[in-house]
Design a protein around this motif. Structure first.
Motif, PDB file in Angstrom:
ATOM      1  N   VAL A  48     -85.015 -12.176  37.810  1.00  0.00           N
ATOM      2  CA  VAL A  48     -84.427 -13.016  38.714  1.00  0.00           C
ATOM      3  C   VAL A  48     -82.811 -13.016  38.545  1.00  0.00           C
ATOM      4  N   PHE A  49     -82.493 -12.729  37.349  1.00  0.00           N
ATOM      5  CA  PHE A  49     -80.778 -12.946  37.094  1.00  0.00           C
ATOM      6  C   PHE A  49     -80.433 -11.786  37.929  1.00  0.00           C
ATOM      7  N   SER A  50     -81.101 -10.454  38.229  1.00  0.00           N
ATOM      8  CA  SER A  50     -80.551  -9.156  39.027  1.00  0.00           C
ATOM      9  C   SER A  50     -80.781  -9.632  40.323  1.00  0.00           C
ATOM     10  N   LEU A  51     -81.594 -10.311  40.926  1.00  0.00           N
ATOM     11  CA  LEU A  51     -81.904 -10.503  42.389  1.00  0.00           C
ATOM     12  C   LEU A  51     -80.925 -11.649  42.772  1.00  0.00           C
ATOM     13  N   LEU A  52     -80.718 -12.563  41.886  1.00  0.00           N
ATOM     14  CA  LEU A  52     -79.796 -13.605  42.289  1.00  0.00           C
ATOM     15  C   LEU A  52     -78.344 -13.176  42.402  1.00  0.00           C
ATOM     16  N   TRP A  53     -77.853 -12.393  41.580  1.00  0.00           N
ATOM     17  CA  TRP A  53     -76.575 -11.755  41.370  1.00  0.00           C
ATOM     18  C   TRP A  53     -76.415 -10.693  42.688  1.00  0.00           C
ATOM     19  N   PHE A  54     -77.500  -9.867  42.767  1.00  0.00           N
ATOM     20  CA  PHE A  54     -77.309  -9.164  44.085  1.00  0.00           C
ATOM     21  C   PHE A  54     -77.060  -9.709  45.395  1.00  0.00           C
ATOM     22  N   TYR A  55     -77.911 -10.808  45.523  1.00  0.00           N
ATOM     23  CA  TYR A  55     -77.374 -11.547  46.725  1.00  0.00           C
ATOM     24  C   TYR A  55     -76.270 -12.255  46.703  1.00  0.00           C
ATOM     25  N   SER A  60     -71.113 -12.027  49.349  1.00  0.00           N
ATOM     26  CA  SER A  60     -69.477 -12.220  49.194  1.00  0.00           C
ATOM     27  C   SER A  60     -68.852 -10.938  49.484  1.00  0.00           C
ATOM     28  N   PHE A  61     -69.460  -9.610  49.443  1.00  0.00           N
ATOM     29  CA  PHE A  61     -68.839  -8.337  49.742  1.00  0.00           C
ATOM     30  C   PHE A  61     -69.726  -7.578  50.453  1.00  0.00           C
ATOM     31  N   LYS A  62     -69.537  -8.068  51.643  1.00  0.00           N
ATOM     32  CA  LYS A  62     -70.610  -7.490  52.748  1.00  0.00           C
ATOM     33  C   LYS A  62     -70.034  -5.975  53.137  1.00  0.00           C
TER      34      LYS A  62
END
Length: 126
Positions: A48-55, A60-62
């Protein structure tokens, strides 16, 4: 803009929850007698940590390529997991760091990255 703030807030909240749950006294956590349950919990935490930070980063950085963001998130999860284990060892008296927890954390992060890749291919996202 709203979605960007929601993703960042969720990522920060999840990170805070991991820190809290990994550093409180073990006796304050529910006792579950399933073998290796703590390893599964670590994997889910970092999935979940990785999913949330990825999105959060994606909004933020499109212009940054997805592969680069996935790499950053994986390294972030790895470093965060190692830091938590070191904190458990050196900053608490009731918890101990565990190298196998780091492996479980990394497994969760890797599964999140694979999930993102599969979903992006399925839905033809850039």
């Amino acid at each position: 803009m709203v979605l960007k703030k929601i993703c960042l807030g969720a990522a920060l909240a999840w990170t805070g929850n991991i820190i809290y749950l990994c550093l409180i006294k073990a006796s304050e956590l529910p006792q579950i007698t399933i073998p290796y349950i703590d390893k599964y919990v670590h994997a889910v935490f970092h999935f979940v940590f990785s999913l949330l930070w990825f999105y959060a980063f994606r909004f933020s950085f499109k212009t940054v390529r997805r592969v680069k963001l996935l790499s950053i998130v994986f390294v972030m999860s790895l470093v965060f997991g190692i830091a938590i284990e070191l904190f458990q060892t050196y900053l608490t008296v009731t918890r101990n760091g565990d190298a196998v927890d780091v492996l479980a954390n990394s497994t969760g992060a890797l599964l999140a990255i694979l999930t993102i890749q599969i979903l992006n291919k399925k839905f033809n996202c850039k």
